[in-house]
Design a protein around this motif. Structure first.
Motif, PDB file in Angstrom:
ATOM      1  N   VAL A   1      24.256 -41.508  -5.613  1.00 41.72           N
ATOM      2  CA  VAL A   1      23.656 -41.130  -6.885  1.00 41.72           C
ATOM      3  C   VAL A   1      24.751 -41.004  -7.937  1.00 41.72           C
ATOM      4  O   VAL A   1      25.830 -40.462  -7.681  1.00 41.72           O
ATOM      5  CB  VAL A   1      22.864 -39.803  -6.765  1.00 41.72           C
ATOM      6  N   ASP A   2      24.466 -41.512  -9.122  1.00 43.73           N
ATOM      7  CA  ASP A   2      25.353 -41.348 -10.265  1.00 43.73           C
ATOM      8  C   ASP A   2      25.401 -39.868 -10.624  1.00 43.73           C
ATOM      9  O   ASP A   2      24.377 -39.202 -10.736  1.00 43.73           O
ATOM     10  CB  ASP A   2      24.804 -42.173 -11.438  1.00 43.73           C
ATOM     11  N   VAL A   3      26.599 -39.342 -10.827  1.00 43.61           N
ATOM     12  CA  VAL A   3      26.754 -37.917 -11.081  1.00 43.61           C
ATOM     13  C   VAL A   3      26.015 -37.478 -12.346  1.00 43.61           C
ATOM     14  O   VAL A   3      25.478 -36.361 -12.415  1.00 43.61           O
ATOM     15  CB  VAL A   3      28.252 -37.536 -11.161  1.00 43.61           C
ATOM     16  N   LEU A   4      25.927 -38.352 -13.360  1.00 43.45           N
ATOM     17  CA  LEU A   4      25.211 -37.999 -14.592  1.00 43.45           C
ATOM     18  C   LEU A   4      23.699 -37.971 -14.359  1.00 43.45           C
ATOM     19  O   LEU A   4      22.990 -37.136 -14.939  1.00 43.45           O
ATOM     20  CB  LEU A   4      25.559 -38.983 -15.703  1.00 43.45           C
ATOM     21  N   VAL A   5      23.205 -38.866 -13.515  1.00 44.01           N
ATOM     22  CA  VAL A   5      21.771 -38.856 -13.182  1.00 44.01           C
ATOM     23  C   VAL A   5      21.425 -37.600 -12.400  1.00 44.01           C
ATOM     24  O   VAL A   5      20.384 -36.965 -12.630  1.00 44.01           O
ATOM     25  CB  VAL A   5      21.398 -40.120 -12.375  1.00 44.01           C
TER      26      VAL A   5
END
Length: 291
Positions: free
Chosen positions: A280-284
């Protein structure tokens, strides 16, 4: 360039122009007790520079100032040329910076108190009808000690200015405009950040909020983390709360949880941040936590 001054042109505000010679970024951030200040004050062009025009705003200073920079004039020379034939120059406030980070500013002697500017390394901060000089000082000092992308430095400076007093009349709108060659959506233009809050009780806070969204939609992925253990449980529980999963009794990511998470990510238009891998993208993930 003679112009008759009209009262409805008063753009009392504080702003900061900045440049990062290493990255080629140039930009402006601004706040005012004025509707849609972003439609008036900030002007910029990649590989050229930026202009902020305010007080009894002469908006021709924006495009003409950039033209003068392209012709090889320094920011100081450009400002002198802009104000020379302007009847309303004593009520104008303007700042110009080139792509090398050289800046200059002008505050007309009849601008309403408190009015002034401070030119520093790779930036200029300025304002009029302010609570005090501290607003401009806080902008300048914060910009110089803040690291990161130009947009984040400009936003930090804007917030510091408001905390130091800001516009004596209050708050209404804010904007940030940053250009860098090829940094626009899809790489088709130079507009890296172009965000406006036209009418809001807390415009700077709202500008920060939408900037964080802008990073998710438009900036490259910074970090991917594995979806396992606590991260898996957190994602699963949030998806249940949001209605993407009926229950959270799944023990594996592949299958129902992955499909539910994909529906969430794509439904929020984060297509470029989705991966079929168990990551998972950390910003998502941060966005999901705040939903």
């Amino acid at each position: 360039m003679t112009q008759t001054v009209k009262k409805d042109q008063l753009v009392a505000t504080f702003s900061i122009i900045g440049a990062d010679p290493k990255t080629g970024e140039v930009g402006v951030a601004v706040q005012s007790k004025f509707l849609a200040v972003g439609s008036v004050v900030p002007w910029a062009k990649a590989n050229v520079g930026a202009v902020a025009t305010q007080s009894w705003a002469n908006t021709s200073y924006g495009p003409h100032g950039l033209e003068l920079l392209e012709q090889g004039l320094s920011p100081e020379e450009a400002i002198k040329k802009l104000v020379a034939d302007d009847q309303g120059r004593n009520l104008r406030q303007v700042a110009i910076i080139n792509q090398q980070g050289e800046a200059s500013a002008f505050t007309g002697e009849e601008c309403f108190d408190w009015a002034g500017h401070k030119v520093g390394r790779h930036h200029s901060s300025q304002g009029n009808i302010l609570v005090s000089e501290e607003t401009v000082t806080a902008m300048s000092e914060t910009f110089e000690r803040t690291e990161g992308a130009l947009a984040e430095r400009l936003l930090a400076a804007l917030a510091a200015a408001q905390n130091a007093g800001g516009d004596s009349r209050g708050k209404q709108s804010a904007a940030i405009y940053v250009l860098q060659e090829g940094a626009g959506y899809g790489g088709y233009n130079d507009v890296k950040v172009d965000l406006r809050v036209d009418d809001h009780p807390e415009p700077i806070e709202e500008l920060h909020r939408i900037y964080e969204l802008h990073k998710i939609y438009n900036m490259p992925t910074e970090e991917l983390i594995e979806i396992k253990a606590e991260v898996f449980e957190e994602i699963k529980n949030q998806l249940v709360k949001l209605g993407f999963l009926k229950t959270g009794d799944q023990s594996e990511y592949e299958g129902e949880v992955k499909e539910a998470f994909k529906a969430f990510v794509l439904g929020e238009n984060f297509d470029d941040r989705w991966t079929e891998e168990p990551q998972v993208d950390v910003l998502v993930l941060e966005f999901l936590r705040k939903k």
